[in-house]
Each structure stands twice: as C-alpha cells, then as structure tokens.
Design an enzyme around this catalytic site. Structure first.
Site, short mmCIF file in Angstrom:
data_model
loop_
_atom_site.label_atom_id
_atom_site.label_comp_id
_atom_site.label_asym_id
_atom_site.label_seq_id
_atom_site.Cartn_x
_atom_site.Cartn_y
_atom_site.Cartn_z
CB SER A 128 -0.91 0.03 1.22
OG SER A 128 -1.82 -1.02 1.15
CD GLN A 129 -1.07 6.92 -1.43
OE1 GLN A 129 -2.18 6.42 -1.59
NE2 GLN A 129 -0.84 8.21 -1.58
#
Lengths: 301, 820
Positions: A149-150
């Site tokens: 994920s970011q």
C-alpha cells in the site's frame, strides 16, 4: 530485371520488420536487465513480470536477503518497544523525507505512527524492480496481482486502529509484510494471514530472515479469521471483497476497530472503518483520507 | 483466362478484407480478456491507423509499385498472413502491465510495442487492398464491392468462429485463410510454392509446436481465483458474448453488500467468471432454506413487502437472485439470461453446484435481453428485480464508463413500470462508490424521473431506497407504498443495520445511522452528512433538482436511450475542483474511461495530421493538380468520417430493436458493408457522370437520414412485436437504401481522382483510413455529450456537404469534359 525489382520491394518491407524486432528485443533486454540488476538473494527465485496466471512466481524482494554487512541493526525505537523489531540505517534520509511528505502534504500529525514508519525500512519489502520507488508515496506491485500500500494509507490505517503494546492485531492479507512490520512497532501481538501460497511462503521467510520474530503468519483463507488467537483489538483487511466476513466481525473484541481499504487495485478510494462498541453494536464509516488536503492547504497556502 | 485471373484477384481481395475485419474483432476480444475495455480502442485505432498509414506509404512508393502491382499485392498478402499468425504470440510476449503505467514510464514503451504489434498486420493488409485499388482503377467499383462484401461476410464469420475457436486461435485461422488468399494472388509458381509453404509452416509450428495462449492480467479476478491453492477450473467456454471460466474453491465467498451483522452461513460456492473479471456466484443448496444468508443483503428487501410475488429477474447469471426468490417462496420466477452458454452451464453441466436452480418447479429461464423481452410480452409482474450485473471490483474501478447500457435509462424504467401489477414493485440495486457519491444518486434520479414521465404526481410516496455499506437498493411502484410496507422496510433495515435513504415520511435523523457518511469538505472526524438522504430530498424537489444536477461534481443526470451511458460520470468542469480538493491523489477518484477516449482521439488526430501532411509536403513538388489537394482532403476525410459515424449510430439504433448486442453488430456490419459493396458495384455503370451520381447519393443519404431521425421510433414500433428473425430482415431492409447509397461516393470519388490527379489516389485512401480512425473515438465522445441523434445528424450533414462541395468543385476545364 523483374527479380531485381522484387528484391528491392522485399528490402523496402524488411527494414520496418527489422526495426520492430530491434525495438522489441531492446525492450525485452531492458526488462531483463532491470529485473536482474540487484538480485543477489540466495533464495534467487526467478523474477518475472508480469506474473503469468497459473504460474508460481515469487517477486523477489530486497528483504529476502539478510541485512547486508553494512547494515546497522539498532533498537529499540522511539516508541520504546521491548520486542524484536529490526531496524536499519539504510536509506534513512529517504524514509525521513517520506514521513515529512506524509506529515506536510496530508496534515497527518500522529507522531507515533510517523515514527513507526520512519523505523521500518520499506525497501526491504519492495521488489528489486521497484527499489528506486520504495519511498515514494505510491502503492507498488509485489506480484500475484497484489500491492504494497501507499505509505500514507499505511500510516492512516495504522493511526485509525489506536494501537498500544497490549493490543492484539490481526492482518488479513499479509502481502509483502510491510504493514505487519509497521504494526510490530506498536505491539508484539501481530497475527497475519495470507491466502496466496507462494506469496505467504515468501513473506514468512522474509519476516523470519529479517528478524521479525513476533509476527505470527499463517497460510489460509482470511475469511475465517484466526479464531484460536482471537479476539482481536484491531483487524486490518487488505483484500477486496463484496462483503465483510462475519467471522472477522465476530473475532473483533468489543471496543475494537476493523479497517478495510476499498477502491481500485492500486489506489484506495475510501477506508471502511468498522467499530464494535462495548455492547457489541457494530457501526461503520466511509473515511476519506484525502480530505485532509484542503484543510492543509487552507493553513499552508 | 484473363477473366479467371480477374475473378481470382477479386476473390482474394474479398478474402483479405474478410480476414482484416475478423482479425480486428478477434484482437478486440483478446485485449478485453487480457486487460479491460480501455484497450478496445487501442485495437480499433491500430487497425485503422494501419489503413491510414498504408495510404501514406503507397503515396511514396506508388511509382515503384504500379508496374509490379500484382506481385506487390501477393507480397503484402503474405506479410499480412505471417504477421497475423504470430500477432497473438507477440502480444503475449510483451510484458505490458497497465496498472504500472501511471508511474512506470518504461511501461509506455511496452504499450507502444503492443500498438506496433497490433498495427503491423493491418498495415500489410491495407497495403494489399490499397495497391489493388490504385493499380486496378479501371475496375475499382468491382474491387471496392469485393472489399465491402468481404468485410461484411468477415464480420459474420468472425462471430461464428468465436463459438468454435478461442480468440487466440482465430489469428491462426485467419493466417491460414490469408495463405489461401495469397495463393490466389500468386502470379508465378514460385509465389504459389511460397504461399503453400507458409500455410504448412503455420499449421505445423503454430498448431503443433508453439500454440497461441490467452494472456490474462494478474490484476483480474480470474488470475486471483486461479491462484487459490485448491482452485479447480471446472469448465471453460468461449463465444462472442464472452469467455466463461468456472472455478471451484472452498475459498470463494460471494454475497453482495451483505449486512455487517449477518451471521448465517453461506453454502459452498463456485465462481463463474466472464471475460476474466465479472464474477457471478453459483451456490450449492438443496432446500432453499439453506440460503438464509442471501436474506442479509439489500436485494432481499422487496420480498419482505410482497407475499409470494410473481417475479421477473433480469440477469440469471449463476442463480444468486433466483436462489433469493426461492428462499422467499415466490409463486413464479421468470429469469432472463442473454448468454445461452451460461444457461447451459448452470442447467445442464453443473446442476449439482447450483442447486439445480434453473430447473426448479417455479423457475422459468428465458434466453432474452430485458428490453426485448418486455416489448414482446404483455405479462405483468408483482416484482421486477434488477440486481447489479457487474462485479464489485469492476464497478469500483469504473471500467464500464464507456459502455452503453439500455438497462438503466429513463425509458427502460418506464417500460419496466408499465409491466408491473398495480401494486407491483420495480427493484434496482447498484454498487455504491464514495466520494463523489454518484452511482446511487444517478439511480435515484433515474427512478424519480421515470415515475414523473409515467405521469405520477406524488413521487415521494412511490419511492423507497435503502443502502448497505456497498449497495443501494431503490424500489419504485405505480401505487403509493402502504403503511404496512413502510413498517416492513423499517424492520428489515433495523434488523440488518441498513441505512434508510428514502421512504414516504422519512426524517433526517433516521438516515445515516449505521454506515456513516461525512461531508466531503471536512475531515473524517467532522460533521456527519446523510449524503444519499439529502440527494433524494433535492431530487424529489423540482425547484432544487436542476441546481443539484448542475452543482454535483459528477454527471448524475439520468441516462436516456439517446445517451445510454449510465456508467459515465465524467465532467470536465469538475477536474479542476477535484485537483484542488484532492491534490496528487485525484486520479483514482475520477472515471478514466472518458479521459482515455479523449486521449485516443487526440493521439489519432496527431498521427493522422502527420501522416496526411507528410506525403503532401513531399508530393507538392511533383503533383500538377494543385486545387485537388484540399478537395481530396475534404472529400475523402468527410466520407470516411461520415461512414463510421453512421455505422456506429445504426448499431446503437438497432441494439434495442434486435435486443442482442452481438447480433446487432453482426447485422449492422454485414448489412452496411454488403449493401455498400452492392452500391459500389452498381456505381461503375455511372462512371460517365460521377459528379451527378455522387450528388444524388449525398442528397439521398441526407433525406433517408432525416426520415430516420424524425420517425425512427414510429417505424420500429410497427415491427417490434415480430419474431426475431423477421426483425433481423427488417433491420437489413432499413439499412439497405442508406448503405447502398453510402457505397457510391468512395469508388466514384477515387475514379474522378484517378482521372485528374492520379498521384493523389493513395493519399486519398490514406485520408479515408485516418478519418475512420478519428471517427471511432469521436462518435463515442459526441454520443456521450450530445446523444446518438446528433451523431446521425452530423453524419448525414457531412454526406450532403461533401456531395455539394464535389459538385461545386471545378478546378479546370478537364474535369468538365470528364463529367459531360
């Protein structure tokens, strides 16, 4: 004479094909070069991208290696954890910049979470192809159609869970192991389930080699949760589903929180936060992490 | 002997044309399965660019090719065969990863390579056709007719072949047919031997040694399910309506937007995946009581308001909705399913995995499309149930933005309402997307406007809507909902923790209780906002509605039959606001379909401009017929644009009439191309007065177009009750006069040009190709913004304008003499 002309005609058409072939092979060569560059792992599974369906392909990550000789292992971190949570000074400046970006671009000021993100070397969990982008604020592919994920979403989700060292966390969808590593900065009670076998094997090996001794991983269907280890104070579900698995809601302790990112394959559009109050009443919210942006802009034009 | 040779040549040209269109359709399906709809336009664009670029290429090599055109035709056909046969292998070798495009610029190179791999076969195919047209200008009408009729038959053949072969194998089939075509074009034994050798080579290498494979992106549902450790692929079907994979695993759990407090167990499920991404659940059960978990979704709501209703379900799929109806003991269930292969799989192949749901006593499965079925039947129903037909993930990603859907237009909803019993309920469910909230709001708006168009006044009392965290269910009825029904709704929602969006008498404190939404301009801890409740209130108030539509960040006005783009929410003027609000994170919050279409259009225009201008610059020194350049550009560009605009507009018009998307494409392509071919063939009889005939054709097209524009619905209504096959014939008859006239301007224009400025003929061929490239994306852009009627109007206007300009164009005396 006619043959000569035909010869010329053939020559006219052969060059674009040759050019096409040249471009194609150059492209492939570029791909191979990129994928083979930093690969020194003893486990050296063949790196291939994109993963062909039905083919077991493990996206090799830097974290599959033992920390290199130059790596300094320092602990404990600022949270003061007493359990094993490895640390390295490698690419520290980049980590610092990433944290500052999250802090200033989104107005995210949870210092404990920011500190945890600064502690965990994200590049250990990123594939060799994506090493350059390891600290960019973007999600990255890890193979098998999964992503890491970011960083901002990881920070935001972790912040929502309201963790401390006494809390027990379940992660459904281990992926690269990065989120589990960040959670370990808060609590030694991290349990993680991964459904895709090759990914689960790789992440178990990685976490073990890196020294994340407290994270317990399991290969299995996260839909059923991990009943033996429950109930949990917090649950992070990182796989898209058309409904929230009832066993997970059941294994959430009263007062606990469950966080689910929802959206396209790569970008989170909103976060589902499910809360169970002390009476067992379950409510949910759709949270928009990016709503921070206008607030920040109004204060820091 | 000469006659036989000419016949062979003509047949070969027809074969090459047929293969080009078959390859295009096969590649479109391949890219759709491998990636998503977005790459559809890449194939169309590459194919037509191939045609355009061939014109540019032939402009430069005309003098060289002309003396040896027959050998050149053979060579191009052989290269077309070779590149076609290996095209799918090349595509699967290029490691394009669409998801990385946003930040990994290396992927742009792979995208370019894909584009080249798609482009090259079409380029050679078009060179073969272009060479024939330029070299054999004396019988251009016959060749153009062969080209058109070949293309038309190729389209039908492609659709038929899709039932027999997986699309990756179609390239091999096309390659083999092209080898036969090239053998017909061979002018000596050596060429014949080479064609035969290539044929044998394709058969041995591609079938025996290195068979083609269908690539599927790792981010598609099919790839995910195949990775599950106990996954078993039980069946695999292919056809023009989609590739179907049936996968069994203990780790499949599908229940759309189930209540967060639902606890009932889900029986074992099997996934039926269409085109690699759209997942439909097949559930194993014996007694419908085992399906109690299905009652924990918003789709179950109408069954709590009606007692044993006669139910119509749109989209039977794997049988989820039939299972829900069986659980509620509906007295009669009619389920519509368009895809016969889905019906066969559920009913005949896997009855044990689906609880034999299609063969239960009260269930009748009809192979039909919803609108077509409704127009054919006079039956009225207690409940019409329209579930979300796309999957959760594809809806979230907005991949259907450019898809036309006649299921959710205001006219469609009116038709459904007309088929309800006086106390019946129409129930529509869609996936919800957040920030900006759009799908649910558009559904509410469509329902409200449909009720209004039906002449109902107190709309508020005919509407009920509820939502879970993932779905919204909207119910409308021709009668006002009763107090008892409202009581049932309140009970249903409170037991499942579903939020109320609207019911007659709702108050603001009743909304936004379980899945809490917040105002979009404040952070998550800020004020709660009942977004859907407020939207429903504003939409119900006529004074506020217009302002609501205007001020919303997305396009939430209801879709209509003229603009059937329910899934398109894009608004140019919102882009700036979104960027301001979301900063660098704006990208995932908009629907990319429309932007990609515009990007494709811009890219086509740039390439077209380059390739059109390039030979002009080079030819300027050589060409004597100065005034012809602009005229050629306008004439051939105009008819290229207008032809595609009209063809696509007709596909849209006939889609509802024929009620089958694939059949519609087949009928329109075949009808248009074959009748145009006929028109082209007949046109050579008038080669002594081409300008006059072009003028007549232009005026004729315009007049017929105007008639269709004004009275299309009335004409269609007369034939709508007819059975399907006669309707197909009616569709062909309706196209015939228009298509016949549309076949005339190109060959006669080319004939005129070959008389006055022969050097410009390949350039004209290229312009026509490029105009077609631009038209494919332009049509959708215009249709989304202004509707298909405007597309039709522009097309017929262009034909008239081109015909008039051609008539007025008179650069030198010689043209007069040629005409008279």
């Amino acid at each position: 004479m006619q043959w000569k002309l035909r010869y010329k005609l053939v020559l006219v058409f052969i060059w674009p094909i040759l050019l096409l072939e040249l471009v194609f092979w150059l492209g492939l060569a570029g791909c191979k070069k990129e994928s083979s560059a930093p690969s020194k792992s003893p486990a050296s599974n063949e790196t291939k991208q994109p993963a062909e369906p039905n083919t077991v392909v493990i996206m090799e990550t830097a974290g599959q290696q033992k920390p290199t000789p130059g790596t300094t292992i320092i602990e404990p971190n600022s949270i003061g954890a007493k359990w094993s949570h490895p640390y390295s000074a490698e690419r520290l400046e980049e980590r610092h910049q990433m944290v500052r970006h999250i802090q200033y671009s989104y107005g995210f000021n949870n210092t404990e979470v920011l500190s945890a993100l600064e502690q965990v070397p994200r590049h250990w969990f990123v594939t060799v192809q994506e090493q350059k982008r390891a600290y960019a604020d973007m999600p990255l592919p890890i193979g098998h159609g999964q992503t890491i994920s970011q960083p901002f979403i990881v920070a935001y989700m972790t912040g929502l869970l309201d963790l401390n060292q006494n809390k027990k966390v379940l992660e459904v969808g281990t992926g690269s192991g990065y989120q589990a590593a960040v959670l370990t900065e808060f609590t030694p009670n991290v349990y993680s389930i991964e459904i895709i076998e090759p990914l689960a094997q790789a992440v178990t090996d990685r976490l073990e080699k890196l020294g994340y001794d407290t994270i317990e991983t399991m290969i299995g269907d996260g839909y059923w949760g991990w009943e033996d280890k429950g109930p949990f104070d917090a649950i992070v579900v990182t796989c898209a589903a058309d409904h929230i698995p009832p066993p997970l809601v059941k294994q959430l302790r009263p007062g606990g929180k469950m966080c689910i990112p929802v959206g396209g394959t790569f970008r989170v559009q909103h976060l589902m936060l499910i809360s169970k109050d002390q009476d067992g009443k379950v409510t949910s919210q759709s949270l928009m992490p990016v709503r921070f942006v206008p607030l920040v802009r109004s204060t820091n034009p | 002997m000469q006659k036989i040779k000419t016949l062979y040549f003509t047949v070969a040209i027809a074969l090459v044309s047929a293969c080009a269109i078959t390859l295009e359709l096969a590649l479109m399906r391949y890219m759709l399965i491998a990636y998503w709809h977005h790459l559809y336009y890449l194939v169309i664009s590459a194919a037509l660019l191939g045609f355009g670029a061939s014109g540019t290429f032939l402009s430069f090599t005309r003098n060289w090719i002309q003396p040896r055109h027959e050998s050149a035709c053979w060579l191009f056909a052989i290269l077309f065969a070779l590149t076609t046969s290996v095209s799918f292998h090349l595509l699967s070798l290029i490691p394009l990863n669409m998801m990385h495009l946003a930040w990994n610029f290396g992927q742009i190179g792979y995208l370019l390579l894909q584009y080249i791999a798609l482009f090259v076969p079409f380029f050679f195919g078009a060179c073969c056709l272009g060479t024939a047209f330029i070299a054999k200008a004396s019988y251009i009408s016959r060749l153009y007719a062969a080209n058109m009729i070949g293309s038309g038959l190729g389209a039908v053949a492609a659709i038929g072949l899709m039932y027999l072969f997986a699309c990756e194998w179609l390239a091999v089939v096309v390659g083999v047919v092209l080898c036969v075509g090239s053998a017909l074009l061979a002018v000596n034994r050596r060429q014949l031997a080479l064609s035969t050798m290539l044929l044998v080579g394709i058969l041995i290498i591609l079938i025996g040694v290195y068979p083609p494979k269908q690539f599927v992106s790792q981010y598609k549902a099919l790839s995910y399910y195949r990775q599950l450790h106990d996954a078993k692929i039980l069946a695999h079907r292919y056809g023009p309506l989609g590739r179907i994979d049936v996968i069994n695993s203990n780790q499949i759990h599908l229940l759309p937007g189930r209540s967060l407090i639902g606890t009932k167990p889900i029986p074992a499920q099997t996934a039926m995946i269409i085109d690699g991404d759209s997942v439909s659940a097949m559930t194993r059960f014996g007694n419908p009581v085992e399906l109690a978990a299905f009652d924990e979704t918003t789709l179950a709501l109408p069954y709590h308001l009606l007692s044993k209703p006669v139910t119509l379900i749109v989209g039977a799929g794997g049988g989820f909705d039939i299972g829900l109806a069986l659980y509620h003991k509906c007295s009669k269930i009619i389920a519509l399913e368009l895809n016969q292969q889905v019906i066969d799989l559920v009913r005949s192949v896997f009855p044990e995995l689906t609880g034999d749901v299609f063969s239960r006593d009260s269930v009748e499965v009809v192979k039909a499309e919803a609108r077509g079925f409704m127009r054919q039947t006079s039956q009225k129903f207690d409940l019409i149930q329209i579930p979300p037909l796309d999957s959760f993930s594809s809806a979230a990603a907005g991949v259907h933005a450019l898809n036309e859907s006649y299921l959710y237009t205001t006219e469609a909803l009116q038709l459904y309402i007309q088929h309800l019993q006086p106390k019946g309920i129409l129930c529509l469910t869609r996936w919800l997307r957040y920030w900006p909230e759009r799908d649910g709001i558009k559904l509410l708006a469509t329902a409200i406007e449909a009720l209004e168009h039906e002449g109902l006044t107190d709309i508020d009392s005919h509407l009920i809507a509820v939502r879970s965290w993932a779905t919204i269910t909207v119910m409308i009825s021709p009668s006002a909902f009763s107090v008892a029904q409202i009581e049932s709704v309140l009970n249903f929602c409170s037991r499942r923790h579903f939020d109320l969006v609207h019911y007659p008498g709702i108050t603001s404190d009743q909304a936004n209780q379980y899945h809490v939404l917040h105002s979009s301009t404040e952070n998550f801890a800020g004020e709660q906002k009942a977004v859907y409740f407020e939207a429903a209130q504003q939409l119900l108030d006529l004074r506020q509605r217009k302002g609501f539509y205007t001020n919303h960040l997305c396009q939430v006005r209801p879709a209509t039959d003229d603009r059937p783009y329910f899934h398109d929410f894009f608004r140019w003027r919102s882009l700036k606001t979104l960027r301001q609000l979301l900063g660098d994170n704006w990208a995932p919050f908009i629907d990319w379909g429309y932007l990609l279409l515009v990007a494709a259009l811009i890219q086509s225009c740039i390439l077209a401009a380059l390739c059109i201008v390039l030979p002009l610059v080079c030819l300027r020194l050589k060409v004597g017929a100065k005034g012809y350049r602009l005229h050629t550009l306008v004439y051939f560009g105009g008819i290229g644009l207008a032809y595609m605009l009209l063809e696509i507009s007709f596909i849209q018009r006939l889609a509802l009439f024929l009620s089958h998307p694939v059949a519609t494409v087949a009928v329109v392509l075949t009808g248009f191309l074959c009748f145009s071919g006929l028109g082209s063939y007949v046109s050579h009889r008038f080669s002594h007065q081409p300008r006059r005939v072009i003028m007549i054709a232009g005026v004729g097209i315009f007049l017929i177009g105007i008639i269709y524009l004004l009275w299309w619905d009335e004409i269609i209504t007369v034939f709508q009750p007819w059975p399907w096959w006669p309707r197909c014939i009616v569709a062909l008859v309706l196209q015939a006069p228009l298509a016949f006239l549309m076949g005339i301007p190109f060959p006669l224009g080319l004939l005129l040009l070959s008389r006055h400025a022969p050097l410009l003929t390949p350039w004209a061929w290229g312009i026509n190709g490029f105009a077609s490239v631009i038209a494919t994306s332009l049509t959708v852009c215009i249709a989304i913004s202004f509707g298909h009627s405007v597309v039709l109007l522009i097309a017929i206007g262009l034909y008239l304008a081109v015909a008039i300009s051609n008539c007025l164009f008179n650069p030198c005396q010689s043209s007069h003499s040629a005409d008279s």
